[in-house]
Motif scaffolding. Structure first.
Motif, short mmCIF file in Angstrom:
data_model
loop_
_atom_site.label_atom_id
_atom_site.label_comp_id
_atom_site.label_asym_id
_atom_site.label_seq_id
_atom_site.Cartn_x
_atom_site.Cartn_y
_atom_site.Cartn_z
N TYR A 144 -2.26 -3.60 -1.32
CA TYR A 144 -3.56 -3.95 -1.95
C TYR A 144 -4.62 -2.79 -1.49
O TYR A 144 -5.35 -2.34 -2.08
CB TYR A 144 -3.96 -5.34 -1.71
CG TYR A 144 -5.30 -5.44 -2.53
CD1 TYR A 144 -5.70 -5.13 -3.83
CD2 TYR A 144 -6.27 -5.88 -1.61
CE1 TYR A 144 -6.86 -5.39 -4.24
CE2 TYR A 144 -7.75 -6.13 -2.15
CZ TYR A 144 -8.00 -5.97 -3.41
OH TYR A 144 -9.18 -6.25 -3.88
N LEU A 147 -4.24 0.66 -2.67
CA LEU A 147 -4.88 0.71 -4.02
C LEU A 147 -6.53 1.05 -4.00
O LEU A 147 -6.99 1.96 -4.57
CB LEU A 147 -4.47 -0.46 -4.97
CG LEU A 147 -3.07 -0.52 -5.23
CD1 LEU A 147 -2.74 -2.03 -5.91
CD2 LEU A 147 -2.64 0.58 -5.96
N ARG A 151 -8.63 4.60 -4.82
CA ARG A 151 -10.02 4.57 -5.72
C ARG A 151 -11.32 5.09 -5.04
O ARG A 151 -11.93 5.89 -5.62
CB ARG A 151 -10.17 3.18 -6.37
CG ARG A 151 -11.23 3.13 -7.20
CD ARG A 151 -11.41 1.69 -7.87
NE ARG A 151 -11.84 0.74 -6.96
CZ ARG A 151 -11.21 -0.40 -6.44
NH1 ARG A 151 -10.03 -0.33 -6.73
NH2 ARG A 151 -11.94 -0.87 -5.57
N ARG A 182 0.35 -1.36 -10.27
CA ARG A 182 -0.73 -0.62 -10.14
C ARG A 182 -0.37 0.53 -9.22
O ARG A 182 -0.81 1.80 -9.40
CB ARG A 182 -1.91 -1.31 -9.65
CG ARG A 182 -2.56 -2.37 -10.61
CD ARG A 182 -3.84 -3.20 -10.22
NE ARG A 182 -4.91 -2.37 -9.48
CZ ARG A 182 -5.58 -2.64 -8.63
NH1 ARG A 182 -5.52 -3.80 -8.28
NH2 ARG A 182 -6.55 -1.90 -8.13
N THR A 183 0.59 0.36 -8.18
CA THR A 183 0.94 1.31 -7.45
C THR A 183 1.63 2.34 -7.99
O THR A 183 1.53 3.74 -7.84
CB THR A 183 1.74 0.99 -6.33
OG1 THR A 183 0.78 -0.19 -5.38
CG2 THR A 183 2.17 1.76 -5.26
N ALA A 185 1.52 3.29 -11.21
CA ALA A 185 0.64 3.77 -11.99
C ALA A 185 -0.11 4.83 -11.38
O ALA A 185 -0.35 6.15 -11.70
CB ALA A 185 -0.37 2.69 -12.71
#
Length: 194
Positions: A144, A147, A151, A182-183, A185
């Motif tokens: 997490y 991520l 950003r 998400r990783t 992506a």
């Protein structure tokens, strides 16, 4: 533990299932990349470093080498600003995430998980006063905190540990799957996840 009773077993099944599916093609890709690394960069091909795992037990993390051999000589001490240390070959390998392939073996052997806090160096654990509950779980390949880093572009070690603690407190298969999606992506958009 705040997690449902079936969660640890479900998480381990997910880890093993995904790792065993990915391992055969990953080993082929890793073999080609290792041969290319030998030709382009020379030895050593792999980078081994002691990290702190579950329950504070140290283990040797193995990755395909992407930095110059004496990377400590050109670092300014910032954990996530490694541009000067990464070779041109290494940048390509990192962009494709091939350097992480050996960690699938760590997942199969139970030293790591698909999702969890990234394993810290022993000196970083000491710096953040032991790392709290993040060591109650296996360290992860996806994380997490990474991520958030992808950003924002920068994350202090203490912020990383705080985000890891948040993850540990709300762990679930749903959370793990969301982090994995998400990783992938972020990786597909070729944004850096160190």
């Amino acid at each position: 533990m705040p997690w449902p009773p079936c969660y640890p077993a479900g998480k381990r099944c997910l880890d093993l299932g995904v790792a065993l599916i990915l391992l055969p093609p990953a080993l082929v890709v890793l073999g080609v990349a290792a041969l290319a690394a030998l030709v382009v960069q020379g030895r050593p091909i792999f980078f081994c470093q002691q990290r702190v795992g579950r329950h504070g037990v140290p283990f040797r993390l193995v990755k395909l080498r992407t930095m110059v051999t004496d990377s400590s000589a050109v670092t300014d001490g910032r954990s996530y600003h490694e541009r000067d240390r990464v070779t041109s070959y290494g940048r390509m390998v990192r962009r494709l995430r091939v350097d992480e392939c050996p960690q699938l073996l760590h997942i199969v052997t139970g030293r790591m998980s698909l999702v969890g806090p990234r394993p810290l160096l022993p000196e970083h654990v000491a710096m953040v006063n032991g790392g709290g509950r993040r060591h109650d779980v296996r360290p992860g390949l996806a994380c997490y905190a990474q991520l958030v880093l992808a950003r924002t572009g920068y994350l202090d070690k203490r912020d990383q540990v705080r985000l890891d603690e948040e993850y540990v407190l709300r762990m679930s298969l749903r959370t793990d799957l969301a982090i994995l999606v998400r990783t992938v992506a972020v990786a597909c958009h070729r944004r850096k996840i160190p």
